[in-house]
Write a protein that holds these residues in place. Structure first.
Motif, PDB file in Angstrom:
ATOM      1  N   LYS A  81       0.840  -1.193   0.000  1.00  0.00           N
ATOM      2  CA  LYS A  81       0.000   0.000   0.000  1.00  0.00           C
ATOM      3  C   LYS A  81       0.873   1.240   0.000  1.00  0.00           C
ATOM      4  N   LEU A  82       0.568   2.178  -0.928  1.00  0.00           N
ATOM      5  CA  LEU A  82       1.316   3.421  -1.034  1.00  0.00           C
ATOM      6  C   LEU A  82       0.371   4.600  -0.828  1.00  0.00           C
ATOM      7  N   ALA A  83       0.954   5.773  -0.561  1.00  0.00           N
ATOM      8  CA  ALA A  83       0.141   6.923  -0.153  1.00  0.00           C
ATOM      9  C   ALA A  83      -0.826   7.379  -1.246  1.00  0.00           C
ATOM     10  N   LYS A  84      -0.401   7.322  -2.494  1.00  0.00           N
ATOM     11  CA  LYS A  84      -1.229   7.787  -3.616  1.00  0.00           C
ATOM     12  C   LYS A  84      -1.286   6.705  -4.692  1.00  0.00           C
ATOM     13  N   GLU A  85      -2.123   6.945  -5.699  1.00  0.00           N
ATOM     14  CA  GLU A  85      -2.312   5.943  -6.745  1.00  0.00           C
ATOM     15  C   GLU A  85      -0.995   5.617  -7.447  1.00  0.00           C
ATOM     16  N   VAL A  86      -0.911   4.387  -7.924  1.00  0.00           N
ATOM     17  CA  VAL A  86       0.287   3.868  -8.567  1.00  0.00           C
ATOM     18  C   VAL A  86       0.012   3.756 -10.062  1.00  0.00           C
ATOM     19  N   ASN A  87       0.742   4.511 -10.877  1.00  0.00           N
ATOM     20  CA  ASN A  87       0.417   4.534 -12.302  1.00  0.00           C
ATOM     21  C   ASN A  87       1.548   4.090 -13.215  1.00  0.00           C
ATOM     22  N   SER A  88       2.609   3.524 -12.668  1.00  0.00           N
ATOM     23  CA  SER A  88       3.658   2.915 -13.496  1.00  0.00           C
ATOM     24  C   SER A  88       4.296   1.798 -12.701  1.00  0.00           C
ATOM     25  N   LEU A  89       4.887   0.831 -13.416  1.00  0.00           N
ATOM     26  CA  LEU A  89       5.369  -0.372 -12.749  1.00  0.00           C
ATOM     27  C   LEU A  89       6.457  -1.038 -13.578  1.00  0.00           C
ATOM     28  N   GLY A  90       7.477  -1.525 -12.899  1.00  0.00           N
ATOM     29  CA  GLY A  90       8.491  -2.373 -13.518  1.00  0.00           C
ATOM     30  C   GLY A  90       8.849  -3.479 -12.547  1.00  0.00           C
ATOM     31  N   ALA A 102       9.842  -5.153  -7.290  1.00  0.00           N
ATOM     32  CA  ALA A 102       8.963  -4.263  -8.051  1.00  0.00           C
ATOM     33  C   ALA A 102       9.400  -2.822  -7.833  1.00  0.00           C
ATOM     34  N   VAL A 103       9.310  -2.022  -8.889  1.00  0.00           N
ATOM     35  CA  VAL A 103       9.579  -0.589  -8.798  1.00  0.00           C
ATOM     36  C   VAL A 103       8.359   0.114  -9.372  1.00  0.00           C
ATOM     37  N   THR A 104       7.884   1.118  -8.669  1.00  0.00           N
ATOM     38  CA  THR A 104       6.648   1.754  -9.096  1.00  0.00           C
ATOM     39  C   THR A 104       6.717   3.259  -8.908  1.00  0.00           C
ATOM     40  N   TYR A 112       9.076   4.147  -5.797  1.00  0.00           N
ATOM     41  CA  TYR A 112       9.151   3.203  -4.676  1.00  0.00           C
ATOM     42  C   TYR A 112       9.793   1.899  -5.130  1.00  0.00           C
ATOM     43  N   PHE A 113      10.723   1.422  -4.330  1.00  0.00           N
ATOM     44  CA  PHE A 113      11.384   0.133  -4.549  1.00  0.00           C
ATOM     45  C   PHE A 113      10.792  -0.850  -3.543  1.00  0.00           C
ATOM     46  N   ILE A 114      10.223  -1.954  -4.055  1.00  0.00           N
ATOM     47  CA  ILE A 114       9.451  -2.882  -3.232  1.00  0.00           C
ATOM     48  C   ILE A 114      10.109  -4.259  -3.280  1.00  0.00           C
ATOM     49  N   SER A 115      10.268  -4.878  -2.121  1.00  0.00           N
ATOM     50  CA  SER A 115      10.974  -6.154  -2.017  1.00  0.00           C
ATOM     51  C   SER A 115      10.172  -7.293  -2.628  1.00  0.00           C
ATOM     52  N   ASN A 116      10.803  -8.446  -2.707  1.00  0.00           N
ATOM     53  CA  ASN A 116      10.176  -9.650  -3.248  1.00  0.00           C
ATOM     54  C   ASN A 116       8.963 -10.098  -2.446  1.00  0.00           C
ATOM     55  N   SER A 117       8.890  -9.668  -1.189  1.00  0.00           N
ATOM     56  CA  SER A 117       7.762 -10.059  -0.343  1.00  0.00           C
ATOM     57  C   SER A 117       6.793  -8.916  -0.063  1.00  0.00           C
ATOM     58  N   GLU A 119       7.521  -5.496   0.886  1.00  0.00           N
ATOM     59  CA  GLU A 119       7.857  -4.362   1.750  1.00  0.00           C
ATOM     60  C   GLU A 119       8.526  -3.251   0.934  1.00  0.00           C
ATOM     61  N   VAL A 120       8.176  -2.001   1.254  1.00  0.00           N
ATOM     62  CA  VAL A 120       8.842  -0.868   0.609  1.00  0.00           C
ATOM     63  C   VAL A 120      10.245  -0.751   1.182  1.00  0.00           C
ATOM     64  N   ILE A 121      11.253  -0.946   0.320  1.00  0.00           N
ATOM     65  CA  ILE A 121      12.645  -0.886   0.770  1.00  0.00           C
ATOM     66  C   ILE A 121      13.131   0.552   0.826  1.00  0.00           C
ATOM     67  N   LYS A 122      12.750   1.318  -0.192  1.00  0.00           N
ATOM     68  CA  LYS A 122      13.284   2.665  -0.334  1.00  0.00           C
ATOM     69  C   LYS A 122      12.371   3.463  -1.242  1.00  0.00           C
ATOM     70  N   ASN A 123      12.404   4.803  -1.111  1.00  0.00           N
ATOM     71  CA  ASN A 123      11.696   5.650  -2.065  1.00  0.00           C
ATOM     72  C   ASN A 123      12.566   6.834  -2.438  1.00  0.00           C
ATOM     73  N   GLN A 124      12.292   7.396  -3.590  1.00  0.00           N
ATOM     74  CA  GLN A 124      13.080   8.498  -4.126  1.00  0.00           C
ATOM     75  C   GLN A 124      12.129   9.537  -4.712  1.00  0.00           C
ATOM     76  N   ALA A 125      12.261  10.799  -4.284  1.00  0.00           N
ATOM     77  CA  ALA A 125      11.415  11.866  -4.819  1.00  0.00           C
ATOM     78  C   ALA A 125      11.769  12.151  -6.276  1.00  0.00           C
ATOM     79  N   ASP A 126      10.758  12.515  -7.065  1.00  0.00           N
ATOM     80  CA  ASP A 126      10.950  12.876  -8.463  1.00  0.00           C
ATOM     81  C   ASP A 126      10.344  14.251  -8.698  1.00  0.00           C
ATOM     82  N   SER A 127      10.490  14.750  -9.934  1.00  0.00           N
ATOM     83  CA  SER A 127      10.033  16.105 -10.242  1.00  0.00           C
ATOM     84  C   SER A 127       8.579  16.156 -10.691  1.00  0.00           C
TER      85      SER A 127
END
Length: 391
Positions: A81-90, A102-104, A112-117, A119-127
């Protein structure tokens, strides 16, 4: 006695299956409502059991977004679960542990970088909005990089920002393709702007091309043995590996080609009114297909010696056609079909599509051999005619 023998021969002829025909069908498995628009669907083996799972990015309207992994029976394996809608995925192995992550991109302008199970491992702000994510080994070192597109193109290595490049486009399309034969993947991109950019695996600009009309996307392919980049705009034109126009490849239209897809042996383009055209790699027209509104997503796979093309349209329909353009079937959703995907396991082909009606729909499709008794019937008729003649 002769009549009994004749009857036996005729029955034998009728039962002899001389050829087998293909009986095509597709059956619905399950539907799941995710409470928000379905933006992207991918597949991959997250559980390590040798069978792919279905990975869905969803969300809407400032509400929380989700990355959800389903098994083929429709059970949720995990959900992030993330704070706002998720509109891209790799998806891909982004940390070298041999497992898929998963990266979204989210509407809160974070990656957001998401683990194999899950969990959100890390996030990075974008423009801004992250509208496209690709995961691949760009530089040939055996490790995957993450490429994201917003107003900037960014490369992440081991989940750390490596390089970024600012564009004059709002990036909606990224292609990773070795355009110059250096055994590394270059980044070719266009989308919601007037420029096509080609960058190397370190985000150094190789060239850019400016068009007077908006560029919606690019499709790299091999044209007469050399690399070409087909540019979707009001019609299309092509660039060579150095970014120069190829005079023999240009077609002007009043309508924009919104969607483009390389099916591996053909290029498919669709305009804003659902007019879809297939071309071979020499840009010779193969077939046309008409949807009521524009095609939002394509996917293709090979079945025997035949390509199968899947399409999701804004007319609320999912379509399947063969590689020769012949129609297989369609299904309706409650809103426009935004994402399509497919994968196989053993003898079963799973077909998945998502819609802005908040649902993910899953079907299965098989090709099964069914006895066709035409040849047996012919043999029986011949036996009967020979009997009559020599009687």
């Amino acid at each position: 006695m002769k009549k009994i023998l004749l009857a036996v021969l005729i029955v034998f002829g009728l039962l002899l299956p001389g050829v087998y025909g293909e009986d095509e069908y597709i059956n619905k498995l399950w539907t799941h409502n995710l409470g928000g628009n379905v933006w992207e669907i991918l597949h991959g083996d997250f559980t390590g059991d040798g069978k792919d799972e279905i990975v869905v990015a969803s969300g809407c309207c400032g509400n929380p977004g989700y990355v959800t992994v389903f098994d083929t029976e429709g059970e949720i394996v995990w959900q992030a679960k993330l704070a706002k809608e998720v509109n891209s995925l790799g998806i891909g192995d982004i940390n070298g542990d041999g497992k898929l992550e998963a990266v979204t991109g989210s509407k809160d302008s974070h990656i957001y970088f998401i683990s194999n199970s899950g969990e959100v491992i890390k996030n990075q702000a974008d423009s801004g909005d992250i509208l496209v994510i690709k995961i691949a080994d760009l530089d040939g070192d055996g490790k995957n990089e993450v490429v994201t597109g917003s107003t900037k193109i960014r490369i992440f290595k081991d989940m750390e920002l490596y390089k970024e490049f600012g564009t004059e486009n709002r990036i909606t399309d990224i292609d990773l393709y070795d355009i110059n034969g250096d055994k590394k993947l270059e980044i070719v991109t266009g989308g919601l702007g007037n420029f096509v950019y080609a960058l190397d695996s370190d985000l150094n600009l190789l060239w850019k091309d400016r068009n007077n009309s908006s560029v919606w996307g690019t499709v790299p392919f091999t044209y007469n043995g050399s690399t070409a980049i087909l540019v979707q705009t009001r019609g299309y034109y092509a660039l060579d590996k150095e970014g120069k126009r190829i005079p023999s490849i240009e077609k002007l239209n009043d309508e924009y080609f919104i969607s483009g897809y390389d099916a591996g042996n053909m290029i498919i383009l669709s305009d804003g009114k659902g007019n879809t055209v297939s071309y071979d790699y020499a840009l010779k027209e193969l077939w046309k297909f008409k949807a009521e509104k524009e095609i939002k997503d394509f996917y293709s796979y090979t079945e025997g010696n035949q390509k199968i093309i899947m399409m999701g349209s804004m007319d609320e329909s999912f379509y399947m056609v063969k590689g020769d353009g012949s129609f297989i079937g369609s299904a309706k959703a409650g809103s426009y079909v935004s994402a399509v995907d497919s994968f196989s396991y053993k003898d079963k082909r799973y077909v998945v599509f998502g819609s802005f009606d908040d649902n993910v729909y899953t079907y299965y499709r098989e090709i099964k051999n069914v006895p066709f008794y035409g040849a047996g019937t012919i043999i029986a008729a011949l036996i009967y005619l020979l009997y009559k003649k020599f009687q």
